[in-house]
Each structure stands twice: as structure tokens, then as C-alpha cells.
Design a protein around this motif. Structure first.
Motif, PDB file in Angstrom:
ATOM      1  N   SER A  13      42.379  37.247  35.547  1.00 36.24           N
ATOM      2  CA  SER A  13      42.355  36.589  36.851  1.00 36.24           C
ATOM      3  C   SER A  13      43.662  36.830  37.593  1.00 36.24           C
ATOM      4  O   SER A  13      44.667  37.208  37.014  1.00 36.24           O
ATOM      5  CB  SER A  13      42.135  35.094  36.654  1.00 36.24           C
ATOM      6  OG  SER A  13      43.241  34.580  35.971  1.00 36.24           O
ATOM      7  N   ASN A  14      43.602  36.584  38.883  1.00 37.25           N
ATOM      8  CA  ASN A  14      44.759  36.864  39.727  1.00 37.25           C
ATOM      9  C   ASN A  14      45.950  35.984  39.408  1.00 37.25           C
ATOM     10  O   ASN A  14      47.093  36.408  39.505  1.00 37.25           O
ATOM     11  CB  ASN A  14      44.385  36.682  41.201  1.00 37.25           C
ATOM     12  CG  ASN A  14      43.491  37.801  41.673  1.00 37.25           C
ATOM     13  OD1 ASN A  14      43.395  38.832  41.029  1.00 37.25           O
ATOM     14  ND2 ASN A  14      42.833  37.593  42.796  1.00 37.25           N
ATOM     15  N   TYR A  15      45.693  34.717  39.011  1.00 44.08           N
ATOM     16  CA  TYR A  15      46.860  33.859  38.799  1.00 44.08           C
ATOM     17  C   TYR A  15      47.616  34.259  37.544  1.00 44.08           C
ATOM     18  O   TYR A  15      48.815  33.999  37.442  1.00 44.08           O
ATOM     19  CB  TYR A  15      46.492  32.377  38.797  1.00 44.08           C
ATOM     20  CG  TYR A  15      45.353  31.990  37.906  1.00 44.08           C
ATOM     21  CD1 TYR A  15      44.081  31.814  38.423  1.00 44.08           C
ATOM     22  CD2 TYR A  15      45.544  31.799  36.550  1.00 44.08           C
ATOM     23  CE1 TYR A  15      43.029  31.455  37.619  1.00 44.08           C
ATOM     24  CE2 TYR A  15      44.488  31.435  35.737  1.00 44.08           C
ATOM     25  CZ  TYR A  15      43.234  31.265  36.278  1.00 44.08           C
ATOM     26  OH  TYR A  15      42.204  30.921  35.463  1.00 44.08           O
ATOM     27  N   VAL A  16      46.931  34.908  36.607  1.00 46.14           N
ATOM     28  CA  VAL A  16      47.653  35.416  35.440  1.00 46.14           C
ATOM     29  C   VAL A  16      48.524  36.607  35.847  1.00 46.14           C
ATOM     30  O   VAL A  16      49.678  36.733  35.434  1.00 46.14           O
ATOM     31  CB  VAL A  16      46.670  35.794  34.313  1.00 46.14           C
ATOM     32  CG1 VAL A  16      47.367  36.587  33.231  1.00 46.14           C
ATOM     33  CG2 VAL A  16      46.062  34.547  33.718  1.00 46.14           C
ATOM     34  N   ALA A  19      53.875  38.660  37.319  1.00 49.36           N
ATOM     35  CA  ALA A  19      54.784  39.168  38.345  1.00 49.36           C
ATOM     36  C   ALA A  19      55.973  38.236  38.523  1.00 49.36           C
ATOM     37  O   ALA A  19      57.010  38.622  39.036  1.00 49.36           O
ATOM     38  CB  ALA A  19      54.042  39.333  39.665  1.00 49.36           C
ATOM     39  N   PHE A  41      50.323  38.692  46.154  1.00 46.32           N
ATOM     40  CA  PHE A  41      49.065  39.411  45.970  1.00 46.32           C
ATOM     41  C   PHE A  41      48.100  39.150  47.114  1.00 46.32           C
ATOM     42  O   PHE A  41      48.325  38.282  47.954  1.00 46.32           O
ATOM     43  CB  PHE A  41      48.423  39.011  44.647  1.00 46.32           C
ATOM     44  CG  PHE A  41      49.168  39.543  43.470  1.00 46.32           C
ATOM     45  CD1 PHE A  41      48.924  40.813  42.999  1.00 46.32           C
ATOM     46  CD2 PHE A  41      50.142  38.786  42.854  1.00 46.32           C
ATOM     47  CE1 PHE A  41      49.620  41.311  41.916  1.00 46.32           C
ATOM     48  CE2 PHE A  41      50.841  39.277  41.771  1.00 46.32           C
ATOM     49  CZ  PHE A  41      50.583  40.543  41.303  1.00 46.32           C
ATOM     50  N   MET A  75      56.438  39.684  44.035  1.00 39.74           N
ATOM     51  CA  MET A  75      55.216  40.277  44.578  1.00 39.74           C
ATOM     52  C   MET A  75      54.278  39.188  45.087  1.00 39.74           C
ATOM     53  O   MET A  75      54.129  38.147  44.468  1.00 39.74           O
ATOM     54  CB  MET A  75      54.544  41.103  43.491  1.00 39.74           C
ATOM     55  CG  MET A  75      53.377  41.911  43.975  1.00 39.74           C
ATOM     56  SD  MET A  75      53.081  43.298  42.866  1.00 39.74           S
ATOM     57  CE  MET A  75      51.558  43.908  43.531  1.00 39.74           C
ATOM     58  N   SER A 108      45.297  33.433  43.545  1.00 39.03           N
ATOM     59  CA  SER A 108      46.547  33.791  42.876  1.00 39.03           C
ATOM     60  C   SER A 108      47.380  32.573  42.491  1.00 39.03           C
ATOM     61  O   SER A 108      48.477  32.716  41.977  1.00 39.03           O
ATOM     62  CB  SER A 108      47.349  34.812  43.669  1.00 39.03           C
ATOM     63  OG  SER A 108      47.377  34.515  45.013  1.00 39.03           O
ATOM     64  N   THR A 155      49.747  36.977  38.822  1.00 39.17           N
ATOM     65  CA  THR A 155      50.867  36.373  39.549  1.00 39.17           C
ATOM     66  C   THR A 155      51.919  35.853  38.572  1.00 39.17           C
ATOM     67  O   THR A 155      53.120  36.030  38.785  1.00 39.17           O
ATOM     68  CB  THR A 155      50.367  35.211  40.426  1.00 39.17           C
ATOM     69  OG1 THR A 155      49.263  35.676  41.181  1.00 39.17           O
ATOM     70  CG2 THR A 155      51.438  34.728  41.361  1.00 39.17           C
ATOM     71  N   ASP A 206      44.861  37.989  47.317  1.00 38.84           N
ATOM     72  CA  ASP A 206      43.957  36.872  47.518  1.00 38.84           C
ATOM     73  C   ASP A 206      44.649  35.546  47.222  1.00 38.84           C
ATOM     74  O   ASP A 206      44.796  35.164  46.070  1.00 38.84           O
ATOM     75  CB  ASP A 206      42.740  37.049  46.605  1.00 38.84           C
ATOM     76  CG  ASP A 206      41.654  36.048  46.939  1.00 38.84           C
ATOM     77  OD1 ASP A 206      41.910  35.197  47.813  1.00 38.84           O
ATOM     78  OD2 ASP A 206      40.583  36.104  46.334  1.00 38.84           O
TER      79      ASP A 206
END
Lengths: 352, 452
Positions: free
Chosen positions: A247-250, A255, B201, B199, B207, A252, B203
Motif C-alpha cells: 500500500s501507499n502508506y507503507v 520514504a 506521493f 518524497m 499515502s 510513504t 495519492d
């Protein structure tokens, strides 16, 4: 609505369910196929005896009065008397006697999958498409494919074979605490009780060897009973981890410079638990059905086995009372499930 | 939307680049094929500058960003010969202090380095052309070690901090050097992520982790890179939220992401990225998922924050309007390659590469006539080393040589060092045949380097 507002609404919703079930049991008892008087007195009773019994049971009162009596009795947990299985025993007494072995079985049947299935699933999910993942997934499917009654018998047969030293010298009878039979009801008297605070008994000590015997007796049936849930938890745990980790939050979090261990423990596990909550509570429902078979085969004198006998012998008050208890357990588990959701997921009860 | 008012500051006024990407190649190795998602990309980013990367989906923009962050996952890998140098002096000092065993003094190596001798060695499997030079003499030592060919000179496997001016023994004396991002791993990499390069992202809705408060997630970064805890961290998080324009930040800190709107969430994500005062902010399509008014607000916010903090920014988008709004320089990417580089004004006023022209023509409102022009077809998957122009099949100006010669990046006209295009039609003042010959010469030396 706040998270806890949602929780309390769910709590209130369980009240109508409870009344529905009680009404159903009442209808079953009063208008069902078995005549309560005949069931109690047997076929040779005279008409006078039957009339007396009818009067004593209150069957001549108006139906609504009978219903109100019945409901108030159930609500204060006065569950009536058994007709056949334990003739004229109070159902409450029967439950007090045979409830603990069932709870003991259920406890281990939930614990085993929880502590084997979920960690294995998480492990497989964190290492997708590796050999350990394949092994865990395939064995998970195997476990799930084996039906309880069959697994019971196979397990019993295998364990019996080990008496006097079986494969590789392994003897289940002599392994750990010694037992004479691999089946039977655990005695559950490992706690010593006393009453230091007056009327309420309080556990004061543990007899460790008695506990070990009880655990050893319950492990095989608990393993069978929990097998399907264990496999389900493994598979859903694996999928949940895979979904979360991509998933995106992982991303993030990565990062941000977090260590992968911190990411897994903080960001992945909690989210992966959300889809597992209903699986865990659902399996508790399965346990109730499964315990009927497993208790019969493993000769454990628990609620499941008594429920089975009550059904077969037409002991309606006992069966109805047990049904009521099972309903209570399921409603309670539903509340636990809502409670867990409320704790884990802040989005619960959120309406845009 | 389309405004060209912001004047790009020219290279001459700027300091040294903070980030130098050289010959970046990132490939994904699948069972079926090798996909060269980023194929020989080079560009610089300077402090206070915004470099836009624009291109269709699948042109390798995001993979470029991920390569810089070190977020390329298996089966993807950055190939040897690629180099991403982070030239921020304070960072180099900090790294030299924290990782003395991974620090190399290039001054002392320089004595041993003779380019002609080096490239003639049998153990060295790299040509000068691979590093973007025609002759061995021209190749500086920095390029050799950064691209990962330093082992023949005694550079260790884990070495990632290279000091060119000053002594690694006393980090405060370091005046110049760089951290090579492609050689980072472990703790060194984590310090860079979030701490030096952050960074944002695409969406904002996904995120942020839904089960933790926004404040919790900002504080996580603060604790990690600045050691802030408890009350101090909460106060700092609220201040950050205020800085990115979230009203009532003190209360908002304790709210969950689902209680924020989309634009608010992107602001929170930006606050999180800025928490540790990075030198470089990479924005991977940060406004794509937002509606146009919110988009404009976020772009304004980013420009404002850049002004305040002298942030270097890399801004990825497929929206030409957004690029015009925010960036100073633009790299146009196509199928893993940079096909045109120019200052934003030059690019919009005078696009050279047929692909860039196509992109600009497909913006509603800029077309000639009633019908909107589009570029037919799709971006090809770059699964072979480039031997021809990858845009040729879709190019309105393609001619026979386009299928045979791989265009190199050349100045669009004599003296225009700031504006380059990878197209056989350029340099413009040369007759096409001569230009093709020049491209062919460059391509030939490169392929020879590959096969030898």
C-alpha cells in the motif's frame, strides 16, 4: 457518530436478537412435536397423573402468561429442568458441570490457530513466493481440506499406535505427564479455591501437574477443532500482509526513512489485523458446531455432547436452554468483534 | 493555468547542483524480459530550483524518482554505470562523521588515477562512452568511482561518501564532495530518506496510514531524524501543519486521515515530508488526484515553501499546465529516456522534439483548428537496448534513418547548451544528413563500448 457511539449502538442491537431467540425456543417447546407431559411421565402414566403434571408445569395458563413466565425465567438464567438426558435435573446445574470442559476446549481451539495460524500467515506474507511461503500456504490448504470428524479419527488412531513406543520411540501416553486414556473429560481441578473474601471463591493456587494433564488431554481435540480456522487465518493473514505491504502508506513510511522492522510492526501489522477480526470471531461460531462432533468422538462430557444427546432424545428444554446459551455466546462474541474493530480501526462508525 | 511569468533563474546564477543524475539506468528483470524502465537518464537539480519531469504514463518518471530515493524493489535494479550524486556539503560532512569507514578521500586516489591507463586495464569493463565521454582523457575520477567502477582503484564495496576537497579525518574541513546515492544501503540510506531527500506521493488519500493520527505520523519522522519526542514533537507537528496552511492545527494534529479532505491530506503529506527539513523534495504527481482549485492551492503552497526554505524540487507530472506553473527547467521523458531538456520558457515557446510538440498540441486550447491533436499509439515498453529512436513509430516527422540510428542528446542549435534534444533533426543548423551522421557516430561508439 463517534467510534464508541457506534459500539454502543451495536450493543443495543443485540437485545432484539436475544428476544427473537427466546421466542423461537418458547414456540419450539410449547408447540413443538413433543408433549412435555408425556416426555416426563413416560407412556404408562395415568390420566390423573398427567393432569396433575400439566397443572404443575403451568400448561393450563394462558399462552401469553406462559410466555412472560418463560422469558423472565430465562432472563434470570432459570433455565428449567431436563426431561430425559438428566431427568429432572436443573439445566443450570448441568451447564455448571459440563460447561467448563467445553470452555477449556474452546479456549485452546482458539488459542492454537491464533498463535500458529496468524504468525505463519504473516511470515508467509512477508516473504511472498519463497519456499517457506509455498510450504505454509500448501499445508494451510491441506489443513482446511480435512474435515473435522475424519481428522479426529485419524489423530486418535495415530496417537493410539504410539502406546508402548511407536514411531521413533515416541509414546504419546508417556510423553510429558502420564495419562491412561487419550480421550476423556479433563477434570479441570488444577485450581485450588478458598474463600478469603467471604462468599466469593478465589483461586489461591495451581496444581501444575494436574494442569499439564488437562492440557495434554485437550490438545488433540483442540488441534482438530481449530484446524480449519488455523488454515483460514493463515491464508487471510498472508493476503492481508501482502495487501498492506504494497500500500501507499507503507511506501510513504519507507520514504520517511523508517527501518523495515518498524514499518512492519507499526504500519503493517495493525492494518493487516483488520480483515482478520471477523475471521477470528467467526471461527468461534464454528467451534460451537464443531464441538458437538469433536466432544462426541473424544468422549468429552461437554455442552456440545450434551446438546447432541438432548437433540437425539427429544429433551427439548435442555436443547432449548443450550441453544439459548450458545446464542448468548455468539452475541457476546459479536460484541467482542465490534469492540476489537473499534479499538483497531479509527474509521469505524465514521460517516461522511 | 498556463502562465510563464515565473522567470527561470539561469544556470550561471546558481550554485553547484545539489543532485547530479548521470547515466541512470534502472531495469526490471522478469522471467519474460528485461524492462529498461529508465535508460540512460542524466540531469541536475540545483538548490532553490524546480526541475520538472514530464511524460506519458509508462515513460519512466516515477522509476527515476524511486531510484533517487532507493525505493526500487526487486526485480528492479539500478544498473552499474549509473550514478546519482548528492552534493550537499553539510550532508557530506555529516556522513563523513557518521560513516568514516565508508568515506573515501578522492584527492589521495587521484595520484593513482591515469584515465588512459585505467581504461586500458583488462579488469576494467567500462568504456569512456558509457560514462558519456568520447575520449578516456576527459573522464574525471569522480565519474569513475560514482558509477561503481572504483574497485580497481581500491574503493570498497560499501563506500558511498566521496570527499573531493578536504580531509575525511576532520569532517568539518570538508569543502566539497558527494554522497553516491546508488551505493547507499542500511542506516546510511535511511538517513538520506526523509532526512535529506523527502518524497510526496501521488495519492494523498492512501499515502497516510488510516489507523494512526496525522500527528502521530508526522511525529514519527520528527523522532527519527531530529530526535524530538513528546510535547516538543507535538508542538512541532502542529507548527508544520500550520505552515502548510491547515487551520486549527492544534486540534487537527490529533485527528485521523479520514477526517481530512483530499487537499488537506496532501497538505499533511507535504508537512510530513518537510518535517525533517530536507534539501530536496521529490513530488511524484502530487496534484494528479486533486481537483483543479485544490491543485492550484497545492502548487502555490509548494512554490511558497520552496521560496522560504530554498528547497530543491523534482516535480513529476504528466500535466503540461502544472509543469508550466511550477518548474524552472523541464526534462521530457519518453520510454525511459530524456528526449528534451530546456528551461521552462524555452520549452513552451519553442519546443524542438516532435514528442514535446505533440504533448503541447494535445493540451486543450492550444490546438490549431477545432479538433484536439493527439499522439497516436502508446508508449512502447523499452525491453531492448535502444538501437533506434523509440518515438519513431509515432513520430509525424520520422524518416528512414529514425529506424536505424539511436539519437543522442545534442544541443538543439550551436551554443544552446541549455536546450538539448535527442532527435536526428538536431542540431538545427546542420543539414539533416550531417546531423544523422553525428548521431550515428555517437551511437556507434556507445554500442561498441557495450559489445566489447
Amino acid at each position: 457518530m463517534s467510534r464508541w457511539g457506534y459500539f454502543f449502538r451495536r450493543l443495543l442491537l443485540s437485545i432484539p436478537v436475544l428476544f427473537l431467540v427466546m421466542t423461537f425456543i418458547f414456540v419450539l417447546l410449547r408447540m413443538g412435536p413433543v408433549d412435555p407431559v408425556a416426555a416426563r411421565l413416560g407412556p404408562e402414566a395415568t390420566g390423573a397423573e398427567a393432569a396433575r403434571m400439566r397443572e404443575r408445569l403451568g400448561l393450563n395458563d394462558p399462552l401469553w402468561e406462559q410466555y412472560v413466565d418463560f422469558v423472565t425465567d430465562f432472563l434470570v438464567l432459570d433455565l428449567g429442568q431436563s426431561w430425559v438426558v438428566y431427568a429432572d435435573w436443573e439445566v443450570t446445574t448441568i451447564v455448571m458441570n459440563s460447561g467448563p470442559p467445553t470452555l477449556w476446549l474452546g479456549f485452546w481451539a482458539i488459542l492454537l490457530p491464533l498463535f500458529i495460524g496468524i504468525p505463519l500467515g504473516f511470515y508467509a506474507g512477508l516473504r511472498p513466493n519463497s519456499w517457506s511461503d509455498y510450504t505454509a500456504s500448501v499445508s494451510g490448504i491441506l489443513w482446511q481440506a480435512m474435515p473435522n470428524f475424519w481428522l479426529c479419527i485419524i489423530l486418535l488412531a495415530v496417537l493410539r499406535q504410539t502406546q508402548g513406543g511407536g514411531w521413533l520411540g515416541f509414546d504419546w501416553y508417556a510423553f510429558g505427564p502420564e495419562i491412561r486414556s487419550i480421550t476423556g473429560t479433563p477434570s479441570l481441578d488444577f485450581l485450588s479455591w478458598s474463600n478469603p473474601f467471604g462468599a466469593v471463591p478465589f483461586p489461591t493456587g495451581i496444581d501444575w501437574s494436574a494442569l499439564a494433564v488437562d492440557v495434554k488431554l485437550i490438545l488433540p481435540p483442540a488441534l482438530v477443532l481449530g484446524s480449519a480456522s488455523m488454515a483460514a487465518e493463515l491464508r487471510i493473514g498472508r493476503t492481508a500482509i501482502l495487501e498492506t505491504i504494497n500500500s501507499n502508506y507503507v511506501e510513504t513510511a519507507r520514504a520517511k526513512g523508517l527501518k523495515s522492522r518498524a514499518i512492519v510492526w507499526k504500519h503493517v501489522f495493525r492494518n493487516a489485523l483488520i480483515p482478520l477480526v471477523p475471521v477470528i470471531t467467526n471461527e468461534a461460531f464454528l467451534l460451537i458446531g464443531g464441538s458437538v462432533i469433536v466432544e462426541s468422538i473424544f468422549n468429552i462430557n461437554g455442552l456440545g455432547r450434551i446438546f447432541f444427546r438432548a437433540m437425539v432424545q427429544g429433551d427439548l428444554p435442555l436443547a432449548g436452554a443450550l441453544l439459548f446459551i450458545f446464542t448468548l455466546i455468539i452475541i457476546f462474541l459479536n460484541i467482542v468483534q465490534d469492540f476489537l474493530y473499534t479499538i483497531i480501526d479509527p474509521r469505524v462508525g465514521y460517516e461522511r | 493555468m498556463m502562465s510563464l511569468e515565473r522567470s527561470p533563474r539561469t544556470t550561471a546564477e546558481r550554485d553547484e547542483p545539489i543532485l547530479e543524475v548521470r547515466n541512470l539506468q534502472t531495469a526490471f528483470f522478469t522471467e519474460k524480459e528485461t524492462i529498461r524502465a529508465v535508460d540512460d537518464v542524466s540531469f541536475d537539480i540545483r538548490p532553490g530550483e524546480t526541475v520538472g519531469i514530464v511524460g506519458e504514463s509508462g515513460s519512466g518518471k516515477s522509476v527515476t524518482a524511486r531510484s533517487i530515493m532507493g525505493l526500487v524493489d526487486s526485480p528492479g535494479r539500478i544498473l552499474q554505470g549509473s550514478s546519482i550524486r548528492f552534493g550537499h556539503v553539510e550532508t557530506v560532512r555529516e556522513y563523513a562523521e557518521a560513516f568514516p569507514n565508508r568515506t573515501v578521500d578522492l584527492e589521495s586516489l587521484r595520484a593513482e588515477y591515469d584515465p588512459n591507463d585505467f581504461f586500458a586495464r583488462a579488469a576494467v569493463d567500462v568504456r569512456p562512452t558509457d560514462l558519456g565521454y568520447e575520449r578516456a582523457d576527459d573522464v574525471p575520477l569522480e565519474d569513475v568511482v560514482a558509477a561503481g567502477y572504483g574497485d580497481a582503484l581500491g574503493v570498497g564495496d560499501g563506500d558511498c561518501v566521496f570527499v573531493t576537497d578536504g580531509s575525511p579525518e576532520s569532517p568539518s574541513s570538508i569543502a566539497d564532495g558527494f554522497v553516491e546515492l546508488t551505493r547507499l544501503d542500511g542506516e546510511a540510506q535511511r538517513r538520506m530518506r526523509g532526512g535529506r531527500i523527502a518524497m510526496v506521493f501521488q495519492d494523498p488519500l492512501t499515502s497516510l496510514n488510516p489507523v494512526y493520527t496525522v500527528g502521530n505520523q508526522i511525529k514519527e519522522a520528527l523522532r527519527l531524524h531530529q530526535g524530538l519526542r513528546g510535547e516538543a514533537a507535538t508542538r512541532e507537528a502542529a507548527e508544520l501543519l500550520e505552515d502548510v496552511g491547515i487551520p486549527d492545527a492544534r486540534r487537527r494534529v490529533n485527528e485521523y486521515p479520514h477526517q481530512f479532505s483530499g487537499g488537506m491530506r496532501q497538505r499533511a503529506v507535504i508537512a510530513m515530508a518537510l518535517a525533517c527539513e530536507p534539501e530536496l523534495l521529490i513530488c511524484d504527481e502530487p496534484t494528479t488526484a486533486l481537483d483543479v482549485t485544490i491543485q492550484a492551492q497545492i502548487l502555490d503552497l509548494l512554490a511558497e515553501l520552496q521560496e522560504e526554505r530554498d528547497l530543491a524540487m523534482m516535480f513529476i507530472t504528466h500535466d503540461m499546465g502544472v509543469i508550466a506553473e511550477i518548474s524552472h527547467r523541464v526534462n521530457v521523458m519518453y520510454a525511459g529516456e530524456v528526449v528534451e531538456t530546456a528551461g521552462v520558457n524555452d520549452l513552451f515557446a519553442d519546443p524542438k522534439h516532435p514528442y514535446t510538440r505533440g504533448l503541447l498540441q494535445s493540451i486543450p486550447g492550444r490546438q490549431e483548428g477545432d479538433r484536439l491533436q493527439t499522439i497516436e499509439g502508446n508508449v512502447p515498453t523499452p525491453n531492448q537496448p535502444a538501437t533506434h529512436c523509440r518515438f519513431a513509430p509515432r513520430c509525424p516527422k520520422a524518416f528512414a534513418d529514425c529506424e536505424a540510428v539511436h539519437p543522442a542528446s545534442v544541443p538543439v542549435e550551436e551554443g544552446a547548451t541549455d536546450h538539448t534534444a535527442a532527435c536526428l533533426l538536431y542540431p538545427e543548423e546542420l543539414p539533416t544528413a550531417e546531423a544523422v551522421a553525428r548521431h550515428r557516430r555517437r551511437a556507434d561508439t556507445e554500442t561498441r563500448g557495450d559489445t566489447e
